[in-house]
Design an enzyme around this catalytic site. Structure first.
Site, mmCIF file in Angstrom:
data_model
loop_
_atom_site.group_PDB
_atom_site.id
_atom_site.type_symbol
_atom_site.label_atom_id
_atom_site.label_comp_id
_atom_site.label_asym_id
_atom_site.label_seq_id
_atom_site.Cartn_x
_atom_site.Cartn_y
_atom_site.Cartn_z
ATOM 1 C CD GLU A 16 -26.635 77.908 71.621
ATOM 2 O OE1 GLU A 16 -26.442 78.906 70.903
ATOM 3 O OE2 GLU A 16 -26.290 77.874 72.822
ATOM 4 C CD GLU B 190 -20.962 81.794 73.182
ATOM 5 O OE1 GLU B 190 -20.622 82.949 73.476
ATOM 6 O OE2 GLU B 190 -21.920 81.536 72.442
HETATM 7 C C1 XIL Z 1 -28.932 84.094 72.052
HETATM 8 C C2 XIL Z 1 -30.437 84.184 71.998
HETATM 9 O O1 XIL Z 1 -30.929 83.506 70.876
HETATM 10 C C3 XIL Z 1 -30.847 85.634 71.948
HETATM 11 O O2 XIL Z 1 -32.248 85.741 71.970
HETATM 12 C C4 XIL Z 1 -30.247 86.375 73.135
HETATM 13 O O3 XIL Z 1 -30.553 87.735 73.050
HETATM 14 C C5 XIL Z 1 -28.733 86.202 73.134
HETATM 15 O O4 XIL Z 1 -28.441 84.835 73.150
HETATM 16 N N1 XIL Z 1 -24.685 81.463 71.748
HETATM 17 C C6 XIL Z 1 -25.326 81.157 72.918
HETATM 18 C C7 XIL Z 1 -26.773 81.441 73.035
HETATM 19 O O5 XIL Z 1 -24.755 80.548 73.816
HETATM 20 O O6 XIL Z 1 -27.133 81.646 74.364
HETATM 21 C C8 XIL Z 1 -27.145 82.599 72.166
HETATM 22 O O7 XIL Z 1 -28.545 82.788 72.212
HETATM 23 C C9 XIL Z 1 -26.694 82.360 70.751
HETATM 24 C C10 XIL Z 1 -25.211 82.257 70.682
#
Ligand code: XIL
Length: 359
Positions: free
Chosen positions: A265, A159
């Site tokens: 994701e 990110e």
């Molecule tokens: C999120 C997880 O799903 C949560 O459980 C945690 O508290 C925070 O992170 N972008 C990302 C991921 O790069 O690591 C994130 O995951 C979601 C958004």
């Protein structure tokens, strides 16, 4: 982890994939819904997992039935690994790593450098560049080195592009180390495990064209500077009101780099539709359309560029969109399986795309 374990994992996966064609034919002929996502894909199908879920036999069973790659949901993030006193804690991460070796699953590590992390142990060194850089090197080396030969890939940089698409957000890392912090992270992780694929990972690349452009410029810049970036992750956190045709655009644009691509994701929120829409009408069908478009774009990639297709959770009730600041009214249904683990239309649409039946 010893390098030998890696071969055990690869051997198990090769065996699992060998029967894949046969099962596909059976599913088609009988017109039945495929019983397993991983059985119909010739690339890893991933999901995230966190240690508390290992206590939930239904989630474990669904995970093992459908997925052959795991991304730790937060066990390998700095907030879990690095304590305030600067010591490293791998107990939870090791539990998930063992789960992968025991069950023949591929491991994808996330995340090494993320603007969103602002740990006390590094904050303390912010005015001492030398000490900060040593800590940075030690951290990345320790984490990547521990899972060397087991983690197939790492999200090295997560990110990094600003939402407006007009700049980069380096957080504490850029403040202390300057703009080269990213190239440095890729180099340190390469030295810690030359065989792992090093990813740059970001979100909203499908919804925000300015951000997609900025992401590509950043990647061009890193590659020109010689940073050993080996793969591209697009998180693909989407919502059902995404206009048709848009979901695949980012993947198509990113394909030009020739690097492996990770849909890293995926979830499709059912909540963020415009407020005047009839509540709930057709939401699962809209979701299925978006999921199908993403999967089709992924399937259009040359085989060598299909690193993995990862869904951010299994059942709707497991999703991060039902927790914490993202919880909203709690009614989101962003995943492939409902609260009881039953496949949703999005599951069928994913199967159709994986089997080449959507066109
Ligand atoms: C999120 C997880 O799903 C949560 O459980 C945690 O508290 C925070 O992170 N972008 C990302 C991921 O790069 O690591 C994130 O995951 C979601 C958004």
């Amino acid at each position: 982890m010893t390098p030998t374990r890696r071969f055990v994992v690869q051997g198990t996966m090769a065996a699992a994939l060998a029967g894949c064609g046969e099962r596909r034919v059976q599913a088609r002929e009988s017109g039945r819904r495929p019983a397993s996502l991983k059985a119909i894909a010739d690339f890893p199908v991933g999901t995230c997992l966190a240690t508390p879920y290992l206590e939930d036999p239904d989630r474990v069973a669904l995970t093992l039935r459908h997925f052959n790659q795991i991304t730790p949901e937060w066990e390998m993030k700095m907030e879990r690994v690095l304590a305030e006193d600067g010591t490293f804690h791998f107990d939870a991460a090791d539990v998930l790593a063992r789960f992968c070796t025991t069950n023949g699953l591929r491991l994808h590590g996330t995340t090494l450098v993320w603007y969103a992390q602002d740990p006390v142990a590094f904050r303390r060194m912010i005015d001492d560049r030398q000490a900060f850089e040593t800590g940075y090197r030690n951290y990345i080396t320790a984490v990547v080195g521990r899972y060397r030969g087991l983690a197939r890939g790492w999200d090295v940089l997560n990110e990094a592009v600003a939402e407006q698409g007009d700049g980069y957000r380096g957080g504490i890392w850029e403040t202390a180390l300057g703009p080269d912090y990213a190239r440095l992270a890729f180099e340190i992780s390469r030295d810690a495990d030359p065989d792992a694929i090093r990813f740059i990972n970001d979100y909203n690349l499908e919804t925000n064209p300015a951000k997609l452009d900025a992401f590509q410029r950043l990647l061009d810049r890193l590659l020109e500077a010689g940073a050993p970036v080996g793969g591209i992750g697009t998180q693909t956190h989407l919502s059902i009101d995404l206009p048709p045709g848009q979901a695949g655009r980012a993947i198509k644009a990113l394909a030009r780099f020739g690097l492996p691509i990770h849909v890293s994701e995926l979830d499709v929120s059912t909540r963020r539709q415009s407020w005047f829409a009839t509540p709930g009408s057709g939401r699962l069908e809209k979701q299925a359309r978006v999921v199908g478009e993403v999967a089709e774009a992924f399937m259009d990639l040359p085989r060598a560029q299909r690193y993995a297709f990862t869904v951010w959770g299994v059942r709707d009730k497991d999703s991060w969109l039902r927790r914490g600041p993202n919880r909203g009214d709690g009614g989101d249904e962003p995943l492939l399986f409902d609260d009881d683990g039953r496949p949703k239309p999005a599951y069928d649409s994913l199967c159709d795309a994986f089997e080449g039946r959507r066109r």
